[in-house]
Motif scaffolding. Sequence first.
Motif, short mmCIF file in Angstrom:
data_model
loop_
_atom_site.label_atom_id
_atom_site.label_comp_id
_atom_site.label_asym_id
_atom_site.label_seq_id
_atom_site.Cartn_x
_atom_site.Cartn_y
_atom_site.Cartn_z
N UNK A 213 0.83 -1.21 0.00
CA UNK A 213 0.00 0.00 0.00
C UNK A 213 0.86 1.26 0.00
N UNK A 214 0.40 2.30 -0.68
CA UNK A 214 1.06 3.61 -0.59
C UNK A 214 0.89 4.19 0.80
N UNK A 215 -0.32 4.05 1.34
CA UNK A 215 -0.64 4.53 2.68
C UNK A 215 -1.32 3.40 3.43
N UNK A 216 -0.57 2.65 4.26
CA UNK A 216 -1.15 1.49 4.93
C UNK A 216 -2.40 1.81 5.76
N UNK A 217 -2.50 3.02 6.31
CA UNK A 217 -3.67 3.35 7.11
C UNK A 217 -4.89 3.67 6.25
N UNK A 218 -4.67 3.89 4.96
CA UNK A 218 -5.78 4.09 4.02
C UNK A 218 -5.60 3.12 2.86
N UNK A 219 -5.79 1.84 3.12
CA UNK A 219 -5.45 0.81 2.13
C UNK A 219 -6.32 0.87 0.88
N UNK A 220 -5.68 0.63 -0.24
CA UNK A 220 -6.37 0.58 -1.52
C UNK A 220 -6.61 -0.86 -1.97
N UNK A 221 -5.68 -1.74 -1.63
CA UNK A 221 -5.74 -3.12 -2.11
C UNK A 221 -6.42 -4.05 -1.11
N UNK A 222 -5.87 -4.17 0.09
CA UNK A 222 -6.45 -5.05 1.10
C UNK A 222 -7.24 -4.18 2.07
N UNK A 223 -8.55 -4.24 1.93
CA UNK A 223 -9.42 -3.34 2.68
C UNK A 223 -10.16 -4.08 3.79
N UNK A 224 -10.41 -3.35 4.87
CA UNK A 224 -11.17 -3.88 6.00
C UNK A 224 -12.65 -3.57 5.80
N UNK A 225 -13.49 -4.56 5.99
CA UNK A 225 -14.94 -4.36 6.01
C UNK A 225 -15.35 -4.58 7.46
N UNK A 226 -15.58 -3.49 8.16
CA UNK A 226 -15.79 -3.56 9.61
C UNK A 226 -16.96 -4.48 9.97
N UNK A 227 -16.68 -5.34 10.94
CA UNK A 227 -17.69 -6.27 11.39
C UNK A 227 -17.78 -7.53 10.56
N UNK A 228 -17.03 -7.59 9.43
CA UNK A 228 -17.11 -8.76 8.56
C UNK A 228 -15.74 -9.38 8.30
N UNK A 229 -14.77 -8.60 7.83
CA UNK A 229 -13.47 -9.17 7.54
C UNK A 229 -12.70 -8.33 6.56
N UNK A 230 -12.10 -8.99 5.54
CA UNK A 230 -11.25 -8.30 4.58
C UNK A 230 -11.66 -8.65 3.15
N UNK A 231 -11.28 -7.74 2.24
CA UNK A 231 -11.49 -7.98 0.80
C UNK A 231 -10.34 -7.34 0.03
N UNK A 232 -10.20 -7.75 -1.21
CA UNK A 232 -9.24 -7.14 -2.13
C UNK A 232 -9.99 -6.15 -3.02
N UNK A 233 -9.67 -4.86 -2.88
CA UNK A 233 -10.36 -3.84 -3.65
C UNK A 233 -11.79 -3.64 -3.15
N UNK A 234 -12.67 -3.06 -3.95
CA UNK A 234 -12.41 -2.59 -5.34
C UNK A 234 -11.49 -1.38 -5.36
N UNK A 235 -10.64 -1.30 -6.39
CA UNK A 235 -9.67 -0.22 -6.48
C UNK A 235 -10.38 1.06 -6.88
#
Length: 235
Positions: A213-235
Amino acid sequence: MPRVLLIEDDAAVRDGVSLALRRRGHEVAAAASGEEGLEVLPGFRPDIVLLDLMLPGKDGFEVCRLIRAERQLPIIMLTARGDDLDVVLGLEAGADDYIVKPARGEVLEARIRAVLRRTALPADGQPAVSEPGPAPVETYGELAIDRAGLVVGKGGQDLALAPSEMKLLLFLSATPGQVFSRQQLLEHVWEHSYHGDARLVDACVMRLRTKIEDTPRSPRYVQTVRGFGYRFGPL
């Protein structure tokens, strides 16, 4: 059989683990300190490292970081406690998994094989099928993923990803936009079934973000979906 470097200062544990692994056909090099383990590593060329956290001199956290700085070997931590800060710090230092001592031989064997499978198989868990010509490289923004070659690059530069980081990225990016719970990721990526440790996932995501990530605290690729988990994108 995989070659195992065991770094453990407790002689009884060191001898017991070494014997259990040798009985299963592994070639084992055992070191009683972090310094000794780092000296043995280049010549022995292990396939995987079993690393005690509480070592004299250079502790397991420092040894893990030093190995990670030069090599992307799979590393499994050995810890006397499984529910404290040591586990989190070890995972953040770059370990791929952990085992709570004392561990039976079959547990060690199963965990070693599970960790090694992460770099031997593509994200869907099935052996690759050879096809004529080079496999296409997937591109997501500045991120390039070569599944067949297990190579990830960003901006034209290859990234040094640890085995768990690579497998996690391959798995998530195989279905962009789909949300996976931590438990699903534990089962598919770490092969831990039923109530695995979600800290493995969270620490791996954190390390992966610092690399892709360019900015790990504002991820573009591996994103957090609060209360559910993680996803890749959408970019």
